[in-house]
Every structure is written in structure tokens, then in C-alpha cells.
Scaffold this active site. Sequence first.
Site, PDB file in Angstrom:
ATOM      1  N   SER A   1      16.938 -19.674 -51.584  1.00 45.73           N
ATOM      2  CA  SER A   1      15.824 -18.824 -52.035  1.00 45.73           C
ATOM      3  C   SER A   1      15.171 -19.404 -53.286  1.00 45.73           C
ATOM      4  O   SER A   1      13.947 -19.364 -53.437  1.00 45.73           O
ATOM      5  CB  SER A   1      16.320 -17.400 -52.307  1.00 45.73           C
ATOM      6  OG  SER A   1      16.807 -16.812 -51.118  1.00 45.73           O
TER       7      SER A   1
ATOM      8  N   HIS B   1      13.165 -22.566 -52.256  1.00 38.07           N
ATOM      9  CA  HIS B   1      11.876 -22.254 -51.631  1.00 38.07           C
ATOM     10  C   HIS B   1      10.779 -22.123 -52.683  1.00 38.07           C
ATOM     11  O   HIS B   1       9.621 -22.488 -52.444  1.00 38.07           O
ATOM     12  CB  HIS B   1      11.971 -20.956 -50.829  1.00 38.07           C
ATOM     13  CG  HIS B   1      12.825 -21.065 -49.592  1.00 38.07           C
ATOM     14  ND1 HIS B   1      12.964 -22.241 -48.888  1.00 38.07           N
ATOM     15  CD2 HIS B   1      13.591 -20.143 -48.945  1.00 38.07           C
ATOM     16  CE1 HIS B   1      13.758 -22.036 -47.852  1.00 38.07           C
ATOM     17  NE2 HIS B   1      14.156 -20.785 -47.870  1.00 38.07           N
TER      18      HIS B   1
ATOM     19  N   CYS C   1      21.072 -21.413 -54.466  1.00 39.70           N
ATOM     20  CA  CYS C   1      20.696 -20.807 -53.196  1.00 39.70           C
ATOM     21  C   CYS C   1      19.344 -21.330 -52.711  1.00 39.70           C
ATOM     22  O   CYS C   1      18.482 -21.690 -53.520  1.00 39.70           O
ATOM     23  CB  CYS C   1      20.639 -19.285 -53.364  1.00 39.70           C
ATOM     24  SG  CYS C   1      20.139 -18.372 -51.905  1.00 39.70           S
TER      25      CYS C   1
ATOM     26  N   HIS D   1      20.038 -16.338 -59.144  1.00 40.75           N
ATOM     27  CA  HIS D   1      20.305 -14.934 -58.815  1.00 40.75           C
ATOM     28  C   HIS D   1      21.696 -14.711 -58.228  1.00 40.75           C
ATOM     29  O   HIS D   1      21.978 -13.617 -57.745  1.00 40.75           O
ATOM     30  CB  HIS D   1      19.256 -14.440 -57.803  1.00 40.75           C
ATOM     31  CG  HIS D   1      19.273 -15.188 -56.510  1.00 40.75           C
ATOM     32  ND1 HIS D   1      18.648 -16.403 -56.352  1.00 40.75           N
ATOM     33  CD2 HIS D   1      19.883 -14.924 -55.325  1.00 40.75           C
ATOM     34  CE1 HIS D   1      18.853 -16.836 -55.114  1.00 40.75           C
ATOM     35  NE2 HIS D   1      19.603 -15.969 -54.481  1.00 40.75           N
TER      36      HIS D   1
ATOM     37  N   CYS E   1      25.420 -13.240 -53.863  1.00 37.52           N
ATOM     38  CA  CYS E   1      24.313 -13.420 -52.928  1.00 37.52           C
ATOM     39  C   CYS E   1      24.813 -13.900 -51.573  1.00 37.52           C
ATOM     40  O   CYS E   1      24.761 -13.171 -50.591  1.00 37.52           O
ATOM     41  CB  CYS E   1      23.268 -14.385 -53.475  1.00 37.52           C
ATOM     42  SG  CYS E   1      21.897 -14.676 -52.324  1.00 37.52           S
TER      43      CYS E   1
END
Length: 362
Positions: free
Chosen positions: A40, A43, A38, A59, A162
Amino acid sequence: MKAAVFHKPGSPLTIEDVGISKPGPREVLVRTVAVGMCHSDLHIVDGMLPYPGPLVLGHEAAGIVEAVGSDVRTVKPGDHVVTCLSVYCGHCAHCLTGQMTLCESPETQRGAKEESRLSYLQKPIPQFVNLSSYAEQMLVHEHALVAIRRDMPLDRAALIGCAVTTGAGAAINTSGVRPGDTVAVIGCGGIGLSAINGAALAGAGRIIAIDMVDSKLELSKTFGATDVINPKNGDPVQQVLELTKGGVQHAIECIGLKQTAEQAFAMLTRGGSATIVGVIKPGIKLELDPLALLQGQRRIQGSRMGSNRFPVDIPMLVDFYMQGRLKLDEMISQRIKLEQINEGFDELRRGELARSVIVFDQ
């Protein structure tokens, strides 16, 4: 256990041995089967979101329960499960009013005086968003996962943890899309495609997909998009306004940029809502037309994990997949091994694929 360890921004993750504790009274030990990659996580790897290392990221996972603590009542060894980072206590004001994603109770984590769930080089390390799933095992609170039917393929189930929960939930739960509504989705990665699918499940009459990559726009039609817009062909706001003769009732931003967030608000009809799902760099300020906000009664709002109630939502989404109504096979661009995780992040940076899934040897 083997895990991908993040050390510092700009450096590749390394596959190393990480220690994992035994389940406490309300904890569950899970053997990881699959984990999606992902933005996220990217980042943090790229330094946009500051996070100290060493750390095990990840996650968006699915696996099989190996052991449970003495007080666990929701799952048992052998259960197939999907994890979710929005762990909840179940009895705070947010939980009791149905806003489980806003729960901030510390009781779902181990205390400062307790043994850490994870350790690296014999020193405790924090757990990333209650999960740390780029690893062969996960040790989590029982309210960080839910059991699902066993005929659901786990490599596809992982995405529900997610991308799908966040995207579809942004349309169904946060935005409240109703039958016949007009929706625009900005960004057609995993979350954006899920938002499109969620809008279709909610009965939206028109769904406009917006992306710079033509192949993603073509893919979006499989998920329910009725119209596509490429900003390379002109101002996307103007294109939406012309296409809809005045704007959409719901705009869902799934990229995380100042420009696209402002565009989401600008393409709304009177009374419409812009829902920001993408992670915008901390410190960035948005500029909005105050007359449009007030006189047009337009709204802008955030969406955390699709405002989910995941013990209910995830099994429902699994059923939708098994019925052929939720598209997951089409979302997986490639399946890779844990050792290929840095290649997976390179693909995320290029933005050409929908979702890479790490699959562990079974």
C-alpha cells in the site's frame, strides 16, 4: 524525530527531521520499535495511488507507549502496543453494529483549527492513514492501537497490524471460512500467506496457494497450503477447477490486478464467494459472467483490513503466535534500518520476498 519523508512519486524517500506534537486528551505517543513494509505504501511511492507530499508513510507498526493524554483509558506508558489504521470512534452506526473498519468519524483526527500532529520544515503535514509509522515516534488516537502481552516480540507483532489482520481476517471474518471448506489464495506475499494461515486456523479442509514464484509457493506450505499452483504451468482457473472437481467455496485475491480478481470469481463453485483484498488501480473495471453471478449464486466482495475488530483480533492473533499456530517468523524475509527504506521498496517491487521489517535502534 527522524522519519522517512515521501516527496513525490518516483523519487526516493529521504531521512529527515519531522516535528511531532504532544498528546491531546485522547491521544497516545508511541516510540516506534518495528514497522513492516507494505505494498500500500509502495503504490503511493510509485504513483499508482495519488497522494500529495511531503508525507510520512507507514502503517504496520508496533512500539512502546511513551505518554498518554488526560482522557486515555485503554493504554498507559510502558505498554507494548500494535497500531491499526482502521481507527474507530466506538459509537457510530458502523461501530455499534460490529463493522468498525467502516467507521468514518472525523473525531479520531485533529480538527482544521487544531495544531497538526506532524510538521515538516515548520509547516503542518497530514498524517498518513492516522499513523505515519516510518518514523521514530507516532502520535495517534487511542482507538488506533491496542496493548499486547509483553513477551511478544515486537518485530513480529508489527506484522499483525496490517498484513496478518488483513489476510487472516479476510479468511476468518470477511469470507467466513468454516471447517472443511475449500479455499484458493491468489498471491503469496505477506497478506496472502496470512490469508492461508487464517484459512488453516478456521479449519479449511483444502487450501490452494497460487503464485508465480516457486519459492513463495514452497513457503506457503509452511503456512497451511495443501496444494500449490503456478500460473506459468497453465491457466490457474482451469487448474483449480480440475483440482477441486468444480471450484472452490472461497477465493481470496491478494495481488490487486484486474486479471487475478476476475480469476478469483471464475474459480468459484456454485454459492462460492470471491474476496478482493489487493488494491486495484483506481478506474479499473471488472468483467464477470452474469450467469455465474445469478444462476450460480456466486458473490464478489471487498475486504477492508480483514473486516477486523482489532482490539479483540490482535491480542487473539498474538496468542496464536505464542502458541505456534500463527506463522510470523517465517514471513520476515529481512530486517533493515530506516535508512535502508528505499532498498526495502526495491525488494517489494521485485516481489521475491514475503516481508521486510524496519527495526529501530533500542
